[in-house]
Design an enzyme around this catalytic site. Structure first.
Site, short mmCIF file in Angstrom:
data_model
loop_
_atom_site.label_atom_id
_atom_site.label_comp_id
_atom_site.label_asym_id
_atom_site.label_seq_id
_atom_site.Cartn_x
_atom_site.Cartn_y
_atom_site.Cartn_z
N ASN A 46 0.85 -1.19 0.00
CA ASN A 46 0.00 0.00 0.00
C ASN A 46 0.89 1.23 0.00
O ASN A 46 1.78 1.37 0.85
CB ASN A 46 -0.91 -0.01 1.24
CG ASN A 46 -1.89 1.16 1.24
OD1 ASN A 46 -1.49 2.32 1.34
ND2 ASN A 46 -3.16 0.85 1.13
N SER B 223 -11.40 -4.63 2.65
CA SER B 223 -10.12 -3.98 2.39
C SER B 223 -9.30 -3.83 3.68
O SER B 223 -8.11 -4.13 3.72
CB SER B 223 -10.37 -2.61 1.77
OG SER B 223 -9.15 -1.96 1.49
N SER C 281 -5.15 -0.34 -2.97
CA SER C 281 -5.71 0.97 -2.68
C SER C 281 -6.82 0.71 -1.67
O SER C 281 -7.74 -0.06 -1.93
CB SER C 281 -6.25 1.61 -3.95
OG SER C 281 -6.58 2.95 -3.70
N GLU C 282 -6.73 1.35 -0.50
CA GLU C 282 -7.58 0.92 0.62
C GLU C 282 -9.06 1.22 0.43
O GLU C 282 -9.89 0.76 1.20
CB GLU C 282 -7.06 1.48 1.94
CG GLU C 282 -7.13 2.99 2.11
CD GLU C 282 -5.83 3.68 1.71
OE1 GLU C 282 -5.08 3.11 0.89
OE2 GLU C 282 -5.59 4.79 2.24
N ASN C 283 -9.40 2.01 -0.62
CA ASN C 283 -10.83 2.21 -0.89
C ASN C 283 -11.45 0.99 -1.58
O ASN C 283 -12.64 1.02 -1.90
CB ASN C 283 -11.05 3.48 -1.71
CG ASN C 283 -10.22 3.53 -2.97
OD1 ASN C 283 -9.06 3.16 -2.97
ND2 ASN C 283 -10.81 3.98 -4.05
#
Lengths: 234, 213
Positions: B28, B92, B50-52
């Site tokens: 990340n 996520s 991508s943490e979304n």
């Protein structure tokens, strides 16, 4: 079982009241329930507590409910890019509870799954841990976070059938499934309602049991940061 | 009088951070200089999270091909790859907290000699929020900070103790700055590498934190 409504305002009829707690899907301006937010603005419901990762921008998304002073408190992980939010927060007109992003998502998922609380290592030793129970498991500290159950969930999906089965598109999924799960009533706005049987049951992202009302509409879908590369760079 | 050498620029710092990544890693990258790391992974098989809600983040789209439904955690338009998968935010952060992400490379306002990290707010001045940073530093295998060694006023950002509200306690493993590379070790920080043109005396002078051998 009739879940399909004609407009966003109709889909919210009878479920709005002052002082209520709403969970909203979306990340930034991506996958936000923009039609339902506009309908809440039109309904004038006030003193809202809203759990949402962000609070839109000044003139779009949840930001429009700040302009009309309908929000009393936000539960969010990130509130940059919104001058009116900052102004109301600094003048103490608006309450803000910061939640780490993963904690917020898990609080929604847990609340919707009958889990009253959970222990996480996120935020241990920071101001997020203040006032929270700390418990040690296998030599490591965790803090207790509570599940969220909201009066109402508002979410945005790509497609639905009339039973409320939802399919999302790309990163517009984000907070929508956990937000949908944690509401006593969930209203979903979608780009297209498709005939029953046309969605592959193996590809449903959120089963219709979580979704009580559906409305189809046209979405503006604004881009917050337009970044591109030139063809010759490839 | 000539100015003291500044060491690595943003791109050299990003390139140095890319050396931390190994084939097969799920990684990340934070906003700012960390985003540039993607430009320097070369032939290594790295999957960016991508943490979304995405694994397998691709480059920016060509002009005219932007998709409002496809953004990264910095809200920038991006593209997908042949390996891409999408998921919701709870999933996520499940993979982040669950230790499935090998490394996070992120920026910082302050780092302390015990690995404390502050990068989410300046009380009374900047109130934006932690986003996913607290979950990332609590959960990923290795936390690598990439930042300028000193702030605009020339003060060390690498301190005995953080003065700003923490993002995580004792979470940083390695710091890459314009002046070099430092590791968080018992008792303080150890100099691992010096940027080109930077002397050990210079990095020590620019660092408030305790440096151990």
């Amino acid at each position: 079982m009739k879940k399909v409504y004609g407009t966003a305002s109709e889909a919210l009829e009878g479920v709005l009241h002052d002082g209520m707690f709403i969970a909203a899907g979306g990340f930034g301006l991506c996958g936000i329930p923009e039609l339902l937010i506009a309908a809440i603005r039109d309904a004038g419901t006030k003193d809202l507590t809203i759990a949402s990762n962000n609070c839109g921008i000044d003139d779009f998304g949840l930001g429009i409910l700040l302009q009309t002073r309908q929000i009393r408190k936000m539960i969010s992980s990130y509130v940059g890019e919104n001058a009116e939010f900052m102004r109301q927060y600094l003048s103490k007109e608006l309450e803000l509870e910061f939640n780490p992003q993963g904690t917020l998502a898990e609080r929604m998922r847990a609340g919707g799954s009958g889990i009253a609380g959970f222990y996480t290592k996120t935020g241990v030793g920071t101001m997020i841990a203040e006032g929270k129970e700390v418990k040690t498991f296998d030599g490591q500290d965790y803090i207790l976070e509570r599940g969220i159950v909201a009066d109402l969930s508002i979410v945005k999906a790509w497609k639905a059938d009339d039973t409320g089965n939802l399919v999302f598109r790309k990163t517009a999924r984000n907070f929508n499934p956990p937000a949908a799960m944690c509401g006593r009533i969930c209203v979903a706005e979608v780009e297209e309602i498709v005939p029953r049987g046309s969605l592959d049951p193996d590809q449903i992202h959120l089963p219709g049991i979580y979704v009580h009302r559906i409305v189809q509409g046209t979405h503006e879908k604004r881009i917050e940061q337009r970044t591109t590369r030139k063809k010759e760079d490839a | 009088m000539t100015e003291a050498p500044k060491g690595w620029d943003r791109n050299r710092m990003a390139a140095r951070a890319a050396e931390e990544l190994e084939d097969g890693m799920y990684v990340n990258l934070g906003i700012g200089i960390p985003t540039l790391v993607a430009n320097y992974v070369g032939d290594k098989d790295i999957t960016l999270q991508s943490e979304n809600g995405m694994l397998g983040m691709g480059p920016f789209p060509f002009e005219g091909e932007e998709d409002p439904d496809l953004i990264n955690a910095g809200k920038q338009t991006i593209t997908e790859l042949d390996r891409t998968s999408y998921f919701d935010s709870a999933t996520s952060f499940g993979m982040i907290r669950g230790g499935k992400i090998a490394a996070a490379i992120l920026g910082a306002m302050e780092v302390a000699e015990n690995g404390d990290l502050a990068n989410w707010m300046i009380p009374g001045k900047l109130i934006k929020g932690m986003g996913g940073a607290m979950d990332l530093v609590a959960g990923v295998g290795r936390v690598i900070v990439v930042m300028d060694h000193q702030n605009k006023a020339g003060e060390s950002k690498i301190l005995r103790e953080c003065t700003l509200p923490l993002t995580g306690k004792g979470v940083v493993d390695r710091i890459i700055t314009n002046l070099g590379v430092l590791d968080v070790v018992p008792g303080g920080l150890r100099i691992v590498e010096l940027a080109e043109g930077i002397s050990e005396d210079q990095i020590r002078a620019a660092t408030q934190a305790k440096i151990v051998d």
